[in-house]
Scaffold this active site. Structure first.
Site, PDB file in Angstrom:
ATOM      1  N   LYS A 142     -11.102   2.647 -15.680  1.00 44.75           N
ATOM      2  CA  LYS A 142     -11.586   1.274 -15.475  1.00 44.75           C
ATOM      3  C   LYS A 142     -11.891   0.590 -16.814  1.00 44.75           C
ATOM      4  CE  LYS A 142     -11.241   1.076 -11.027  1.00 44.75           C
ATOM      5  NZ  LYS A 142     -10.240   0.194 -10.404  1.00 44.75           N
ATOM      6  N   THR A 176     -17.117   0.561   0.904  1.00 45.65           N
ATOM      7  CA  THR A 176     -15.793   0.994   1.367  1.00 45.65           C
ATOM      8  C   THR A 176     -15.789   2.522   1.380  1.00 45.65           C
ATOM      9  OG1 THR A 176     -14.731   1.279  -0.779  1.00 45.65           O
ATOM     10  CG2 THR A 176     -14.724  -0.955   0.136  1.00 45.65           C
ATOM     11  N   TYR A 211     -12.324   8.203 -13.538  1.00 43.75           N
ATOM     12  CA  TYR A 211     -12.381   6.872 -12.917  1.00 43.75           C
ATOM     13  C   TYR A 211     -12.944   5.858 -13.914  1.00 43.75           C
ATOM     14  CZ  TYR A 211     -13.648   3.308  -9.435  1.00 43.75           C
ATOM     15  OH  TYR A 211     -13.784   2.136  -8.721  1.00 43.75           O
ATOM     16  N   ASN A 237      -4.762  -3.803  -7.266  1.00 44.89           N
ATOM     17  CA  ASN A 237      -6.051  -3.346  -6.738  1.00 44.89           C
ATOM     18  C   ASN A 237      -6.079  -1.859  -6.398  1.00 44.89           C
ATOM     19  OD1 ASN A 237      -8.605  -3.664  -4.845  1.00 44.89           O
ATOM     20  ND2 ASN A 237      -6.949  -2.848  -3.559  1.00 44.89           N
ATOM     21  N   ASP A 265       0.864  -1.182   0.000  1.00 38.95           N
ATOM     22  CA  ASP A 265       0.000   0.000   0.000  1.00 38.95           C
ATOM     23  C   ASP A 265       0.901   1.232   0.000  1.00 38.95           C
ATOM     24  OD1 ASP A 265      -3.244   0.253   0.794  1.00 38.95           O
ATOM     25  OD2 ASP A 265      -2.091   2.088   1.110  1.00 38.95           O
ATOM     26  N   ASP A 304       4.000   3.133  -3.737  1.00 40.79           N
ATOM     27  CA  ASP A 304       3.058   3.956  -4.496  1.00 40.79           C
ATOM     28  C   ASP A 304       3.065   3.378  -5.905  1.00 40.79           C
ATOM     29  OD1 ASP A 304       1.845   5.839  -6.116  1.00 40.79           O
ATOM     30  OD2 ASP A 304       2.960   7.549  -5.308  1.00 40.79           O
ATOM     31  N   VAL A 305       1.915   2.892  -6.371  1.00 38.98           N
ATOM     32  CA  VAL A 305       1.894   2.202  -7.672  1.00 38.98           C
ATOM     33  C   VAL A 305       2.173   3.132  -8.851  1.00 38.98           C
ATOM     34  CG1 VAL A 305       0.401   0.310  -6.912  1.00 38.98           C
ATOM     35  CG2 VAL A 305      -0.636   2.389  -7.902  1.00 38.98           C
TER      36      VAL A 305
HETATM   37  P1  NAD Z   1     -10.265   2.137  -0.506  1.00 43.34           P
HETATM   38  O1  NAD Z   1     -10.133   3.613  -0.649  1.00 43.34           O
HETATM   39  O2  NAD Z   1     -11.058   1.581   0.609  1.00 43.34           O
HETATM   40  O3  NAD Z   1      -8.803   1.463  -0.478  1.00 43.34           O
HETATM   41  C1  NAD Z   1      -7.844   1.787  -1.443  1.00 43.34           C
HETATM   42  C2  NAD Z   1      -6.457   1.493  -0.927  1.00 43.34           C
HETATM   43  O4  NAD Z   1      -5.530   1.821  -1.963  1.00 43.34           O
HETATM   44  C3  NAD Z   1      -6.069   2.336   0.308  1.00 43.34           C
HETATM   45  O5  NAD Z   1      -5.482   1.513   1.298  1.00 43.34           O
HETATM   46  C4  NAD Z   1      -5.078   3.346  -0.256  1.00 43.34           C
HETATM   47  O6  NAD Z   1      -4.079   3.748   0.689  1.00 43.34           O
HETATM   48  C5  NAD Z   1      -4.463   2.560  -1.405  1.00 43.34           C
HETATM   49  N1  NAD Z   1      -3.872   3.437  -2.420  1.00 43.34           N
HETATM   50  C6  NAD Z   1      -4.358   4.614  -2.890  1.00 43.34           C
HETATM   51  N2  NAD Z   1      -3.504   5.141  -3.766  1.00 43.34           N
HETATM   52  C7  NAD Z   1      -2.461   4.290  -3.868  1.00 43.34           C
HETATM   53  C8  NAD Z   1      -1.258   4.300  -4.604  1.00 43.34           C
HETATM   54  N3  NAD Z   1      -0.934   5.323  -5.429  1.00 43.34           N
HETATM   55  N4  NAD Z   1      -0.408   3.258  -4.470  1.00 43.34           N
HETATM   56  C9  NAD Z   1      -0.703   2.229  -3.637  1.00 43.34           C
HETATM   57  N5  NAD Z   1      -1.808   2.178  -2.887  1.00 43.34           N
HETATM   58  C10 NAD Z   1      -2.686   3.197  -3.005  1.00 43.34           C
HETATM   59  O7  NAD Z   1     -10.870   1.672  -1.924  1.00 43.34           O
HETATM   60  P2  NAD Z   1     -11.600   0.298  -2.327  1.00 43.34           P
HETATM   61  O8  NAD Z   1     -13.039   0.586  -2.466  1.00 43.34           O
HETATM   62  O9  NAD Z   1     -11.145  -0.804  -1.481  1.00 43.34           O
HETATM   63  O10 NAD Z   1     -11.032   0.138  -3.816  1.00 43.34           O
HETATM   64  C11 NAD Z   1     -10.101  -0.873  -4.162  1.00 43.34           C
HETATM   65  C12 NAD Z   1     -10.190  -1.091  -5.658  1.00 43.34           C
HETATM   66  O11 NAD Z   1     -11.501  -1.544  -6.000  1.00 43.34           O
HETATM   67  C13 NAD Z   1      -9.953   0.182  -6.483  1.00 43.34           C
HETATM   68  O12 NAD Z   1      -9.245  -0.143  -7.671  1.00 43.34           O
HETATM   69  C14 NAD Z   1     -11.349   0.610  -6.826  1.00 43.34           C
HETATM   70  O13 NAD Z   1     -11.396   1.418  -7.974  1.00 43.34           O
HETATM   71  C15 NAD Z   1     -12.005  -0.737  -7.034  1.00 43.34           C
HETATM   72  N6  NAD Z   1     -13.463  -0.722  -6.991  1.00 43.34           N
HETATM   73  C16 NAD Z   1     -14.102  -0.294  -5.862  1.00 43.34           C
HETATM   74  C17 NAD Z   1     -15.491  -0.289  -5.864  1.00 43.34           C
HETATM   75  C18 NAD Z   1     -16.265   0.160  -4.665  1.00 43.34           C
HETATM   76  O14 NAD Z   1     -17.496   0.305  -4.785  1.00 43.34           O
HETATM   77  N7  NAD Z   1     -15.649   0.372  -3.501  1.00 43.34           N
HETATM   78  C19 NAD Z   1     -16.204  -0.710  -6.989  1.00 43.34           C
HETATM   79  C20 NAD Z   1     -15.505  -1.131  -8.112  1.00 43.34           C
HETATM   80  C21 NAD Z   1     -14.133  -1.139  -8.105  1.00 43.34           C
END
Ligand code: NAD
Length: 252
Positions: free
Chosen positions: A154, A185, A150, A85, A36, A58-59
């Site tokens: 995606k 989340t 976003y 992710n 992370d 950081d990705v």
């Molecule tokens: P979240 O905000 O709860 O968690 C995201 C995590 O990614 C955090 O721990 C953050 O510190 C980390 N992060 C942010 N920027 C980063 C970077 N540059 N490098 C490394 N880590 C980084 O979000 P989530 O809802 O768990 O989302 C996770 C994935 O699922 C994302 O790709 C999101 O787009 C996708 N997604 C989420 C949903 C939803 O409804 N929550 C739906 C579809 C897809």
């Protein structure tokens, strides 16, 4: 499903869906690298997963991603599963979106996925194959008001998944993606008020929209279960596919 003795990297695993994926992969027997941008969050999650390793990265930082892959292979000897992710969202109408915000979302949600896959591929080839599971979204299926960057990122991730499958099938490397709907989340809940205001809804009106489709917010565990399947040999004939996880929200 057993993932032993596979080694898996999950980015953005310090919270939300990524954390649940890291836990699910470990429960299925994988050795997990919890990565992370938030080093403390990665350490906290890894501390509760026996045998796991926390690596801050950081990705969007190519050197950090290269270090993540190198640390994994140095520590565990091989790499078999990659779940890019990490993701962020910025909410604004397109006409009011700054180029800086546009680039910020594309940098994490698309460039970060590219960099993670790009640098993981040589390690997966050395392991004799592997599985990549991308986290796309139902926003990639159609236009998505207020989250143009976003949704565009995606859609690109969905497309990239198929390209990786096509290029790497000869190496025993499979690439698939999940397309979650609204998952409970902070990524979603922190923007709920913006959506409601923009759509002219009362506070909580977004929940009513979901309820009107006779569905609900999905859970992080429901996403993690599907990712575990796509990471495992149980999905050996899935390659270049995408799996919608939205309780039927986009079905009609
Ligand atoms: P979240 O905000 O709860 O968690 C995201 C995590 O990614 C955090 O721990 C953050 O510190 C980390 N992060 C942010 N920027 C980063 C970077 N540059 N490098 C490394 N880590 C980084 O979000 P989530 O809802 O768990 O989302 C996770 C994935 O699922 C994302 O790709 C999101 O787009 C996708 N997604 C989420 C949903 C939803 O409804 N929550 C739906 C579809 C897809």
């Amino acid at each position: 499903i057993s993932l032993a003795p596979k080694v898996a990297i999950v980015t953005g695993a310090g919270a939300g869906i990524g954390e649940a994926i890291a836990r699910a992969l470990a429960e299925a027997g994988a050795t997990v690298v919890v990565s992370d941008i938030d080093a403390g969050a990665a350490e906290r999650v890894a501390a509760s997963i026996p045998g796991s390793l926390a690596v801050a990265a950081d990705v969007t930082d190519e050197a950090a991603v290269q270090n993540l892959i190198a640390r994994t292979v140095e520590t565990f000897g091989h790499l078999d599963v990659v779940v890019p992710n990490a993701g962020i969202a910025v909410t604004s109408p397109l006409a009011a979106t700054s180029f800086e915000d546009w680039r910020k979302v594309l940098a994490v949600n698309l460039d970060g996925v590219f960099l993670t896959i790009r640098h993981a591929l040589p390690a997966l080839v050395s392991s004799g194959g592997g599985a990549i599971v991308n986290i796309s979204s139902i926003t990639s299926l159609r236009g998505s008001a207020l989250i143009a960057s976003y949704a565009a990122a995606k859609a690109a991730v969905t497309n990239l998944t198929a390209t990786v499958a096509a290029e790497m099938r000869g190496y025993g490397i499979r690439a698939n993606a999940v397309q979650p709907g609204f998952i409970d989340t902070t990524l979603v809940t922190s923007h709920q008020g913006d959506f409601e205001a923009a759509l002219g809804l009362e506070p909580g009106g977004f929940d009513d929209l979901i309820a009107a489709k006779q569905t609900r917010y999905g859970t992080v565990e429901e996403v993690a279960a599907a990712v575990t399947f796509l990471a495992s040999d149980a999905s050996s004939w899935c390659n270049g596919s995408t799996l919608v996880l939205d309780g039927g929200f986009t079905s009609s």
